[in-house]
Design a protein around this motif. Structure first.
Motif, PDB file in Angstrom:
ATOM      1  N   TRP A  16       6.461  -1.189   0.343  1.00 47.08           N
ATOM      2  CA  TRP A  16       5.408  -2.111   0.751  1.00 47.08           C
ATOM      3  C   TRP A  16       4.403  -1.672   1.807  1.00 47.08           C
ATOM      4  O   TRP A  16       3.253  -1.834   1.977  1.00 47.08           O
ATOM      5  N   LEU A  17       4.849  -0.622   2.567  1.00 44.55           N
ATOM      6  CA  LEU A  17       4.105  -0.037   3.712  1.00 44.55           C
ATOM      7  C   LEU A  17       3.004   1.198   3.179  1.00 44.55           C
ATOM      8  O   LEU A  17       1.806   1.070   3.370  1.00 44.55           O
ATOM      9  N   GLY A  18       3.343   1.803   2.204  1.00 37.22           N
ATOM     10  CA  GLY A  18       2.775   2.963   1.592  1.00 37.22           C
ATOM     11  C   GLY A  18       2.258   2.889   0.247  1.00 37.22           C
ATOM     12  O   GLY A  18       1.223   3.524  -0.134  1.00 37.22           O
ATOM     13  N   SER A  19       2.683   1.694  -0.594  1.00 37.41           N
ATOM     14  CA  SER A  19       2.255   1.771  -1.893  1.00 37.41           C
ATOM     15  C   SER A  19       1.978   0.383  -2.360  1.00 37.41           C
ATOM     16  O   SER A  19       0.989   0.368  -3.297  1.00 37.41           O
ATOM     17  N   TYR A  20       2.707  -0.569  -2.147  1.00 36.86           N
ATOM     18  CA  TYR A  20       2.451  -1.865  -2.863  1.00 36.86           C
ATOM     19  C   TYR A  20       1.619  -2.951  -2.272  1.00 36.86           C
ATOM     20  O   TYR A  20       1.411  -4.082  -2.875  1.00 36.86           O
ATOM     21  N   GLY A  21       1.110  -2.496  -1.058  1.00 35.80           N
ATOM     22  CA  GLY A  21       0.068  -3.505  -0.450  1.00 35.80           C
ATOM     23  C   GLY A  21       0.833  -4.701   0.250  1.00 35.80           C
ATOM     24  O   GLY A  21      -0.061  -5.817   0.258  1.00 35.80           O
TER      25      GLY A  21
ATOM     26  N   SER B 191       6.784 -11.813   3.820  1.00 30.12           N
ATOM     27  CA  SER B 191       7.623 -11.989   2.810  1.00 30.12           C
ATOM     28  C   SER B 191       7.897 -10.819   2.226  1.00 30.12           C
ATOM     29  O   SER B 191       8.863 -10.446   1.659  1.00 30.12           O
ATOM     30  N   ASP B 192       7.043  -9.847   1.907  1.00 33.95           N
ATOM     31  CA  ASP B 192       7.212  -8.431   1.105  1.00 33.95           C
ATOM     32  C   ASP B 192       8.237  -7.638   2.072  1.00 33.95           C
ATOM     33  O   ASP B 192       9.039  -6.895   1.290  1.00 33.95           O
TER      34      ASP B 192
ATOM     35  N   PHE C  36       7.477  -8.245  -9.041  1.00 33.38           N
ATOM     36  CA  PHE C  36       6.013  -8.951  -8.702  1.00 33.38           C
ATOM     37  C   PHE C  36       5.554  -8.300  -7.426  1.00 33.38           C
ATOM     38  O   PHE C  36       6.082  -8.192  -6.381  1.00 33.38           O
ATOM     39  N   ILE C  37       4.236  -7.720  -7.714  1.00 35.57           N
ATOM     40  CA  ILE C  37       3.480  -7.273  -6.579  1.00 35.57           C
ATOM     41  C   ILE C  37       2.087  -8.277  -6.604  1.00 35.57           C
ATOM     42  O   ILE C  37       1.382  -8.008  -7.404  1.00 35.57           O
ATOM     43  N   LYS C  38       2.031  -8.912  -5.582  1.00 39.67           N
ATOM     44  CA  LYS C  38       0.764  -9.625  -5.344  1.00 39.67           C
ATOM     45  C   LYS C  38      -0.407  -8.854  -5.389  1.00 39.67           C
ATOM     46  O   LYS C  38      -1.271  -9.427  -6.126  1.00 39.67           O
ATOM     47  N   LYS C  39      -0.783  -7.686  -4.962  1.00 36.47           N
ATOM     48  CA  LYS C  39      -1.860  -7.100  -4.878  1.00 36.47           C
ATOM     49  C   LYS C  39      -2.134  -6.095  -6.164  1.00 36.47           C
ATOM     50  O   LYS C  39      -3.075  -5.322  -6.177  1.00 36.47           O
ATOM     51  N   ALA C  40      -1.148  -6.139  -7.109  1.00 40.51           N
ATOM     52  CA  ALA C  40      -1.335  -5.543  -8.404  1.00 40.51           C
ATOM     53  C   ALA C  40      -1.971  -6.469  -9.382  1.00 40.51           C
ATOM     54  O   ALA C  40      -1.219  -7.387  -9.857  1.00 40.51           O
TER      55      ALA C  40
END
Length: 912
Positions: free
Chosen positions: A608-613, A619-620, A803-807
């Motif tokens: 979440w820090l480096g890739s998933y936004g 929460s993430d 599920f990735i919110k920013k993708a």
């Protein structure tokens, strides 16, 4: 009652209890059966083998003992005969011996059918009660004016045969249905091998009893003069020898009467899932039966009726099932193989008197010497060939396979009987050679079809007809045994003078047995190889497997439906079907090798820090914590359950944050590789940043593991132009191999490792320029010594199920069963098209630590693991295997020696 149920449950683990909380009957069935199939071999498996094996010990003891006892019966009841006093007439001798086989046929078929109708548990122990009762009754029998002793013994031996016959299907299928898939053959083989111990025990008891009555026996020179104290002693001897056969049965009876029902029968035949669970709890609690809530029970039965996939057992379904050639040929193969085997197996005993004479154990100066030498001679024969053959099968059947052992056994026996038959008269002048051939024949009977014909029928049929089918197969064998004794016994004396014991036709009988062995060779092609396959896969009930048959599920078996006419026509010509089976058997003998591996990336918070936004979302970050703790522990439990060692690629951030979980990974023996620090995108960093991260994490993992990491997965599955060279500068040293740094981030191939090529160049399209500017081919770079293990986004759990919110194209709600089907299809294609390949799946604790995905992975592991040639390995094992077979091309840039860069930061890479 509490003490009563403890014994059976100790010998046969009660798996119903473990999954009683699961509502879906199909899922409960799958979970319970998977628990049995994958259970590590333990003491309860050993106890199960012993409990079932004691029955076969008793069976063999009773059958073998009569061969020693009939001579004693002649001394006791034919002492005053006008012709050959003290010797039992041939017809009476044959009748006593054949009586057991006749009863056995009835017991095998009868108990086989009943065990499928009323259940294994209800029948198990009943057959042993019959054996015990009939055995004791024999030992107490005596002649009277109205009844001859032969008639009495025949009656009781027929009854005893019924019990012995029942033991065949029951012990086989109960052991099979409780056994772990990996060692099922060895467990069933060990049960059957107790026959050899039973034969040994019969000879030992006879020897002990003979020694006990020595003083009385030495008073007579032969059978005709054994009267008075000698006759009294012999009368006691045969009763003791026969009666002792009841002792081991009494020991095993308690455990047999208290076993739980097998889960497979409860799910597939009884179909009363709720009652089955409650009954099992009752056994453990010492109650007579479970008392479930009747409303819930009725509801579950109603729901199960429409939801359970396995069809109901019925006579019509039985006929429909075996009318199909694909199933009928298997029953024909098991029954035919057993029939051909037993004709020769029991017929070989016609040589016993000659073989005993060859080793000097057929005669004696007194009755004591006669009986003693007979017992010792039989001990030697049993120990020389039979027992070693049984136990070689036990130790090899799960590695070599059932079909190769049976094929090899029939082949060797064909050759041996040809030699014995055609060279018989010359062999009589060389008794040592005849003895050697006899011992070899005994060895290859038992390290061959005598064992496999018992094992395979307990595995290859569906649960609802497994016992019936095994009983039919076993009964076919006993019919062969009767033919050997009734037909070939008298046939060997064809042409002999009246009253003579000569066997002038014995050589021709041996030649006929060679033909029977050759026939067994051909019926072997009709049976499947059952090694390391689950019983459900063998029954065609597992979708996606080679044996899968949609018609085996209830959806295709509607009441009154008929089998596929086209299929029936296709296989109507038996000769064509056999040829097809033969060619298929030959084809499947090709050795497959699939190196399968899980790549577990613990992205956790780092992802979440480096890739998933998600660096700004509590929460993430919380989801990342779940991955690094709960998810990791669940996956470790999964891999421990299936005894799989995997490769975990751990970012430095995850190692620093979740130290305890990472220590669990290391201590469990898994491989650990590099995966950046905070899952940074290499293409967005300059060389100095990349070098700093590589140096930090390389030293970090080396200190943590006590050895340098061998593998790396680039975060984002992206690698910068400098990345490959940087990785090679941090090379590691292998014993007896070049240094390398196996990577797992590229997709030049999807199932074969390769040496990575660097420096490829291509021209992007620039619509502001003339097309001639970009109409150029890709320019390949130069090959390196960096091993690349294929990866694919389609074999990664994260894109479809996280599920990735920013993708913008994030999924997260994809059904794991859809992903499972995709992964299975890819494996199936590789397995069909390649004889040697690797199959790697990338998973993340964030995703695969979720319950629904754990269940999917269990199914996938069981499916892939059921295939021949599959090995679950670490990625470093795939790398080593590739390097042993392939060398880098000349001039390829090679990884540096491990640790060199730490001593010399400006190290230059060498070329091959």
């Amino acid at each position: 009652m509490a003490r009563e149920t403890a014994g059976g449950n100790a010998a046969f683990h009660n798996f119903h209890n473990d999954y009683a909380h699961v509502e879906d009957p199909n899922e409960r069935r799958r979970l319970a059966l998977a628990e049995i199939d994958k259970a590590p071999f333990g003491w309860y498996h050993v106890r199960a083998v012993v409990v079932a094996g004691i029955g076969f010990f008793t069976d063999a003891y009773d059958i073998f003992a009569i061969n020693l006892v009939t001579a004693m019966l002649g001394v006791v009841y034919w002492q005053t005969a006008t012709s050959k006093p003290g010797i039992i007439p041939t017809n009476s001798d044959t009748a006593v011996k054949v009586a057991t086989s006749g009863g056995t046929v009835l017991g095998q078929v009868g108990f086989g059918i009943l065990a499928d109708i009323v259940g294994r548990k209800k029948m198990y122990g009943l057959e042993l009660i019959i054996i015990i009762f009939a055995t004791l009754a024999q030992s107490l029998s005596a002649a009277s004016p109205a009844m001859s002793v032969v008639g009495l013994i025949i009656f009781w031996r027929v009854l005893m045969g019924v019990g012995i016959g029942g033991d065949y299907p029951l012990s086989s299928i109960i052991t099979s249905e409780f056994a772990t898939t990996k060692w099922r053959g060895a467990m069933m083989g060990a049960v059957f091998a107790m026959q050899g111990i039973g034969q040994l025990a019969a000879a030992l008891i006879a020897l002990i009893v003979t020694s006990g009555f020595k003083e009385s026996l030495i008073t007579a020179k032969g059978p005709s003069s054994c009267d008075g104290v000698c006759q009294l002693a012999v009368d006691k001897m045969w009763r003791v020898i026969i009666g002792f056969g009841a002792v081991p049965g009494c020991i095993a009876l308690y455990y047999r009467l208290t076993i739980p029902e097998t889960p497979r029968y409860t799910f597939d035949v009884a179909r009363d899932v709720e009652k089955a669970g409650e009954d099992t709890k009752a056994y453990i609690q010492g109650k007579a039966e479970g008392r479930p809530d009747e409303v819930r029970r009725a509801t579950v039965i109603a729901n199960t009726e429409g939801r359970l996939e396995i069809p109901k057992a019925s006579f019509a379904d039985f006929v429909r099932h075996y009318r199909q050639w694909r199933y009928g040929k298997v029953l024909l193969g098991t029954a035919g193989s057993w029939f051909f085997l037993d004709v020769a197996f029991y017929g070989l005993g016609l040589n016993n008197s000659i073989i005993l004479g060859a080793i000097g154990y057929s005669k004696g100066d007194t009755m004591y010497e006669i009986f003693r030498r007979n017992a010792v001679g039989n001990l030697i024969l049993v120990c020389a060939g039979a027992i070693p053959g049984y136990w070689v099968t036990v130790f090899t059947v799960d590695t070599l396979g059932r079909k190769p052992i049976q094929f090899m056994g029939f082949t060797m026996l064909t050759i041996l009987f040809v030699i014995i038959g055609f060279a018989y008269h010359k062999l009589l002048d060389h008794s040592g050679a005849l003895l050697a051939l006899y011992v070899l024949a005994q060895f290859f009977f038992n390290f061959g079809p005598n064992a496999t014909t018992f094992i395979v029928p307990g595995e290859c049929f569906p649960t609802r007809y497994r016992s019936t089918s095994h009983g039919i197969s076993a009964a076919s064998g006993k019919v062969g045994a009767i033919i050997a004794q009734v037909v070939f016994g008298p046939l060997r004396q064809r042409g002999a003078p009246p009253g003579s014991n000569a066997s002038p036709w014995l050589n021709h009988v041996m030649e006929i047995f060679a033909l029977f062995m050759l026939c067994g060779l051909f019926t072997t092609f009709l049976i499947p190889e059952t090694k390391r396959k689950t019983l459900e896969e063998l029954a065609g009930e597992v979708p996606g497997t080679a044996n899968y048959d949609p018609d085996s599920l209830s959806g295709a078996y509607k009441a009154g439906s008929e089998p596929d006419n086209e299929s029936g026509e296709k296989y109507s010509i038996v000769a064509n079907a056999i040829c097809k089976t033969f060619l298929s058997s030959i084809t499947t003998m090709a050795k497959k090798r699939a190196l399968c591996s899980f790549s577990v990336d613990i992205d956790a918070v780092a992802g979440w820090l480096g890739s998933y936004g998600g660096e700004d979302s509590t929460s993430d970050i919380s989801r990342g914590i779940f991955a690094g703790t709960v998810g990791v522990r669940r996956l470790l439990k999964l891999f421990e359950k299936y005894e799989i060692k995997t490769t975990w690629f751990i970012p430095g951030h995850s190692l620093d944050t979740f130290r305890e979980e990472c220590e669990m990974i290391r201590d469990a023996g898994h491989e650990i590789g590099l995966h950046g620090y905070s899952h940074e995108n290499p293409t967005r960093m300059n060389l100095e940043q990349q070098r700093a991260i590589m140096d930090k994490t390389y030293r970090q993992l080396t200190e943590f593991c006590g050895k340098p990491p061998r593998g790396v997965v680039a975060p984002w599955w992206e690698s910068s132009k400098e990345g490959a060279e940087l990785m090679m500068k941090y090379g590691v040293e292998y014993a007896n191999a070049n240094c390398d740094f196996p990577d797992h981030s590229f997709s030049h191939h999807d199932c074969l490792p390769y040496y990575l090529r660097i420096g490829d160049s291509w021209t992007p399209i620039d619509y502001d320029k003339h097309p001639s500017h970009w109409m150029k081919p890709l320019e390949p770079g130069s090959e390196t010594g960096l091993v690349e293990i294929p990866s694919s986004w389609s074999q990664d759990d994260l894109p479809p199920m996280l599920f990735i919110k920013k993708a913008p194209n994030s999924h997260g709600w994809v059904n794991p069963r859809d992903v499972e089907e995709l992964w299975r299809d890819r494996f199936d294609y590789f397995y069909r098209e390649y004889d040697d390949f690797c199959y790697s799946v990338t998973i993340h604790p964030d995703v695969s630590g979720q319950p629904q995905v754990i269940l999917m992975l269990e199914r996938l592991i069981e499916y892939i693991g059921s295939k021949d040639g599959v090995e679950w390995v670490k990625m470093e094992d795939i790398c080593d295997d590739f390097k042993k077979k392939n060398q880098p091309v000349k001039g390829a840039l090679l990884p540096a020696e491990h640790g060199a860069i730490l001593r010399n930061p400006e190290i230059e890479l060498q070329k091959a």
